[in-house]
Design a protein around this motif. Structure first.
Motif, PDB file in Angstrom:
ATOM      1  N   ASN A 156     -23.917   2.998 -19.538  1.00  0.00           N
ATOM      2  CA  ASN A 156     -24.583   1.736 -19.220  1.00  0.00           C
ATOM      3  C   ASN A 156     -26.090   1.947 -19.307  1.00  0.00           C
ATOM      4  N   SER A 209     -28.557  -0.212 -19.276  1.00  0.00           N
ATOM      5  CA  SER A 209     -29.338  -1.028 -18.340  1.00  0.00           C
ATOM      6  C   SER A 209     -29.433  -0.362 -16.975  1.00  0.00           C
ATOM      7  N   GLU A 210     -28.343   0.230 -16.547  1.00  0.00           N
ATOM      8  CA  GLU A 210     -28.325   0.915 -15.246  1.00  0.00           C
ATOM      9  C   GLU A 210     -29.323   2.069 -15.235  1.00  0.00           C
ATOM     10  N   ASN A 249     -33.001   0.779 -15.226  1.00  0.00           N
ATOM     11  CA  ASN A 249     -33.474   0.373 -13.906  1.00  0.00           C
ATOM     12  C   ASN A 249     -33.792   1.572 -13.020  1.00  0.00           C
ATOM     13  N   GLU A 250     -32.968   2.606 -13.115  1.00  0.00           N
ATOM     14  CA  GLU A 250     -33.155   3.767 -12.251  1.00  0.00           C
ATOM     15  C   GLU A 250     -34.388   4.574 -12.633  1.00  0.00           C
TER      16      GLU A 250
END
Length: 393
Positions: free
Chosen positions: A209, A211-212, A215-216
């Protein structure tokens, strides 16, 4: 003194060398590519384009460089001067008796260059680190537990006695991985990239993923995908594609993430000893990683393209590994437990109900003993399954 462990890919390469004037061998750094060539072709002159002086000679006079060694030569690290492939093409088109054995570490760029310059002239093979069956055949691994194996990984330097895991893997990351990244992406902040690699290790066996991770880490999704491509190109990460059909069934379409080697992944997860491995929450994921990569090696080690997938539907039913078997698939559920439980069969039964005509064989591969089959599903210890003749076909 280091010990050479014979490689299964030796025979396919020798056979192909009778028909192709060029053999291209790719794979991660330190997987044993040049060592394999030098054992298969012991009298063949060797040169490496990793050496700056050698590379300068090749760049200044490519034809002279290629003619200095006679009828055949091993050229290591061809990705440092891929233009040389065009000159090799001209030579073998004139004289098909010439033989060139080349290696490279950057999968995508090298294979693209080979496809453009040497189409129909080169046999192409991929060499991953040692397989379990190669180590078993040479009695190198039989006394080691699964925790030891996961921690040590499969790089030849570990098993030949040249190095030890706690020294080898930190050096591997600094010397090879981060250098390749600088060459390919010109990353200025290696600390963020290192965090990215560690976060990938913590997601072994999970659907990728971007996107995950974006963000992190606080970086763009496009950057995440670019970094991932470099790790794939460097044979650090392997993305297992999902099984899909043309029906309207809702199936997962994103790949699952694995590392090419569990020893490297263990280092990135701060697992410092086999004893820590036994207690770590990622142990089951690393065990699954090992089985997936061993099955991948079984294809590569006979010169075949991979035929591996995973299955997951919208209800969460999953089979860890689907292995191409003719027009059907062997279903493989992987568990790190030493104790069999009937729940292990849940995903296999779900796939069988959904696609009964696509099922060839069914296996549960785990850390326990071989058992009698249940409902047509074989219950296999991981060593007996991975070292079986069938797994090396």
């Amino acid at each position: 003194m280091s010990t050479y462990i014979p490689r299964a890919l030796a025979h396919p390469i020798l056979e192909a060398s009778q028909y192709f004037p060029v053999i291209t061998l790719t794979g991660p750094r330190q997987s044993g590519k040049s060592t394999l060539y030098r054992h298969i072709f012991p009298d063949c002159p060797y040169t490496s384009l990793e050496d700056p002086d050698t590379r300068l000679i090749a760049e200044s006079d490519p034809r002279g460089f290629l003619s200095q060694f006679g009828n055949e030569m091993i050229i290591d690290e061809i990705q440092n001067y891929p233009t040389l492939l065009s000159y090799i093409q001209g030579i073998v088109d004139v004289d098909r008796s010439r033989r060139f054995y080349i290696t490279g570490n950057s999968q995508f760029s090298l294979l693209k260059s080979v496809t453009q310059s040497l189409a129909g002239r080169s046999g192409v093979f991929e060499l991953l680190p040692l397989s379990l069956s190669e180590l078993e055949n040479n009695n190198e691994i039989r006394t080691f537990s699964e925790d030891d194996i996961l921690y040590r990984g499969f790089y030849p330097a570990i098993w030949s006695g040249e190095n030890i895991p706690r020294l080898y893997y930190p050096s591997y990351v600094k010397t090879y991985l981060e250098r390749d990244v600088r060459d390919l992406l010109n990353i200025k902040d290696l600390n963020t990239f290192h965090r990215f690699i560690c976060l990938c290790a913590a997601r072994i066996g999970s659907v990728f993923n971007a996107s995950e991770l974006s963000n992190e880490l606080g970086v763009a999704v496009n950057t995440i995908n670019s970094w991932l491509s470099v790790l794939q190109a460097s044979y650090i990460i392997y993305l297992l594609p999902p099984f899909f059909t043309n029906t309207k069934r809702r199936l997962t379409k994103s790949p699952k993430l694995y590392f090419a080697d569990t020893g490297l992944a263990s280092y990135l997860l701060d697992i410092d000893t086999p004893k820590m491995m036994n207690r770590d929450k990622m142990r089951g994921h690393l065990f699954e990683n090992m089985i997936v990569m061993e099955c991948l090696k079984s294809f590569y080690n006979i010169g075949k393209e991979t035929g591996l997938y995973f299955y997951r539907d919208s209800n969460g039913n999953e089979v860890d590994l689907l292995r191409k078997n003719g027009n059907r698939f062997d279903l493989i559920e992987v568990k790190s437990s030493q104790t069999f439980h009937p729940d292990f069969l849940k995903g296999i039964r779900s796939f069988e109900r959904a696609f009964p005509d696509l099922v060839a064989e069914k296996h549960v591969v785990y850390a326990g003993a071989d058992m009698a089959g249940i409902s047509g599903t074989e219950i296999n210890n991981f060593r007996s399954y991975l070292c079986s003749a069938k797994n090396r076909e």
